[in-house]
Every structure is written in structure tokens, then in C-alpha cells.
Enzyme design. Structure first.
Site, PDB file in Angstrom:
ATOM      1  N   HIS A   1      -3.023   1.925  -5.599  1.00  7.13           N
ATOM      2  CA  HIS A   1      -3.539   0.822  -5.034  1.00  7.13           C
ATOM      3  C   HIS A   1      -3.800  -0.346  -6.288  1.00  7.13           C
ATOM      4  CE1 HIS A   1      -4.990  -1.239  -1.371  1.00  7.13           C
ATOM      5  NE2 HIS A   1      -5.936  -1.774  -2.152  1.00  7.13           N
TER       6      HIS A   1
ATOM      7  N   ARG B   1      -1.781  -3.295  -6.764  1.00  7.55           N
ATOM      8  CA  ARG B   1      -1.828  -4.434  -5.999  1.00  7.55           C
ATOM      9  C   ARG B   1      -2.730  -5.300  -6.697  1.00  7.55           C
ATOM     10  NH1 ARG B   1      -0.967  -4.645  -0.488  1.00  7.55           N
ATOM     11  NH2 ARG B   1      -2.925  -5.177   0.015  1.00  7.55           N
TER      12      ARG B   1
ATOM     13  N   LYS C   1      -3.516  -2.874   8.532  1.00  5.47           N
ATOM     14  CA  LYS C   1      -4.995  -3.245   8.527  1.00  5.47           C
ATOM     15  C   LYS C   1      -5.110  -4.178   9.512  1.00  5.47           C
ATOM     16  CE  LYS C   1      -6.880  -1.420   4.316  1.00  5.47           C
ATOM     17  NZ  LYS C   1      -7.701  -1.813   3.166  1.00  5.47           N
TER      18      LYS C   1
ATOM     19  N   TYR D   1      -5.033 -21.662  12.371  1.00  8.84           N
ATOM     20  CA  TYR D   1      -4.142 -22.613  12.172  1.00  8.84           C
ATOM     21  C   TYR D   1      -3.108 -22.370  11.033  1.00  8.84           C
ATOM     22  CZ  TYR D   1      -6.921 -25.980  14.858  1.00  8.84           C
ATOM     23  OH  TYR D   1      -7.731 -26.414  15.691  1.00  8.84           O
TER      24      TYR D   1
ATOM     25  N   ARG E   1       0.781  -1.183   0.000  1.00  5.48           N
ATOM     26  CA  ARG E   1       0.036  -0.106  -0.013  1.00  5.48           C
ATOM     27  C   ARG E   1       0.984   1.190   0.151  1.00  5.48           C
ATOM     28  NH1 ARG E   1      -2.404  -3.750   3.743  1.00  5.48           N
ATOM     29  NH2 ARG E   1      -4.341  -4.464   2.759  1.00  5.48           N
TER      30      ARG E   1
ATOM     31  N   HIS F   1      -3.513  -9.586   3.175  1.00  5.32           N
ATOM     32  CA  HIS F   1      -4.730  -9.810   3.215  1.00  5.32           C
ATOM     33  C   HIS F   1      -5.359 -10.642   4.647  1.00  5.32           C
ATOM     34  CE1 HIS F   1      -5.664  -8.503  -0.931  1.00  5.32           C
ATOM     35  NE2 HIS F   1      -5.404  -7.701  -0.358  1.00  5.32           N
TER      36      HIS F   1
END
Length: 184
Positions: free
Chosen positions: A126, A129, A53, A163, A26, A153
Site C-alpha cells: 500500500h 500508493r 471502497k 458536482y 490497492r 479517493h
């Protein structure tokens, strides 16, 4: 074409945007990154949880071109690799304004370049990305999870996320090298 033109520009914003592209990061993470976040010997960039984020540190493997770009910026002796004339981080509009200027120059030469002249839509930082994700999904054999981790993400499946603790740095390092090669 876009990257060749970008690399011909000698501005802090151009270098920052190139780094955004090479790291699939970003723009605010790149613009606000102090030198202390980078370990050039290990070829890693540790982005602190405070600006992420998902509120977790994010490790970005750096490709050789990304390292070279940082080494070239090091000579500027500022607290931030990508700083304005006062030594402060670039503004949030610096990269967008650069793209807009490049778009207008492209139109004046009657070249479509990196935009669709019919839609007159201009790329935004952006969006690179998204380009990275499309490339990873369509032109590589890396598992989707590797590119998702590269983009920092969040896994929406809470059980799977609980996990999946491995950052997959090895595959991500290879992915970023391949991305840099593709961009080169």
C-alpha cells in the site's frame, strides 16, 4: 533500484507488485482482478463497485508498460492475470512476503536500497500508493484532483463531490503514462 530488482524476479508476486505500482492500485484489487475486467485494446481496467471502497466502478487507464505486463501474463492461460499455481488469486500475504524477502536480501548485501536500515521498517504494498501521491504532488503539475481520482479517493466535501462527476480519464491517462515513465 527497487523496481529494477523487482523486474529481475520471475514470480507471479513480482509481476503483481509491479502492476500494483504501475497502476497505483490497492493490492487486493490487483490480486483478485479476473481477465474480464481488462480491456487491453482501450487500455482500461474497470474495477467493479463491489470491491471498491466507495462502492462505485473505478476505471484505471493503463500505461504501455502495464499493458505489456498484462500481455506477458496472458500466456499463463489462467482466469486471473496474477494467480497462484492452482490458478487462484494470489494470497493477501504474497506481495508483503515478496517485499520482506527483497528487504532481507538487500540487508544481506549491505545495501540500503528501498528501506531505511536504521529504522528497519519494511515497505508494504500500500505504501507505493503513497509514493505515487508524493510524486504527483511534488514532481508534476497535475491538479491534485487528478491524482485523487487515480487513487479512487472519495471527496470528503459532499457538495463538491455532487458536482464533480467527470472521471478526468484524459488527464489520468497522461498521469499514468508519466508515472510509468518515472518508474521506468
Amino acid at each position: 533500484e527497487f523496481l529494477a530488482e523487482l523486474r529481475s524476479l520471475e514470480t507471479e508476486a513480482a509481476r503483481a507488485l509491479e502492476f500494483v505500482i504501475l497502476t497505483a492500485s490497492r493490492s487486493d484489487e490487483v490480486r483478485s482482478a479476473p481477465w474480464s475486467e481488462f480491456d487491453l485494446e482501450k487500455a482500461l481496467w474497470k474495477i467493479p463497485a463491489a470491491i471498491m471502497k466507495r462502492a462505485r466502478d473505478h476505471i484505471v487507464p493503463l500505461s504501455d508498460p502495464a499493458i505489456s505486463l498484462l500481455l506477458a501474463q496472458r500466456g499463463h492461460a489462467k482466469a486471473f492475470p496474477f494467480a497462484n499455481r492452482r490458478g487462484e488469486p494470489l494470497s493477501d500475504m504474497a506481495l508483503s512476503a515478496l517485499i520482506k524477502r527483497m528487504h532481507l536480501a538487500s540487508l544481506s548485501r549491505k545495501e540500503s536500497g528501498f528501506v531505511d536500515p536504521n529504522s528497519m521498517r519494511i515497505a508494504v504494498p500500500h505504501g507505493f500508493r503513497s509514493s505515487f501521491k508524493d510524486w504527483a504532488r511534488n514532481l508534476t503539475s497535475y491538479p491534485d484532483e487528478v491524482s485523487e481520482l487515480a487513487l479512487a479517493h472519495v471527496n470528503s466535501d459532499a457538495t463538491r463531490a455532487a458536482y464533480a462527476r467527470d472521471a478526468l480519464l484524459g488527464p489520468r491517462k497522461s498521469l499514468m503514462k508519466d508515472w510509468a515513465d518515472f518508474c521506468g
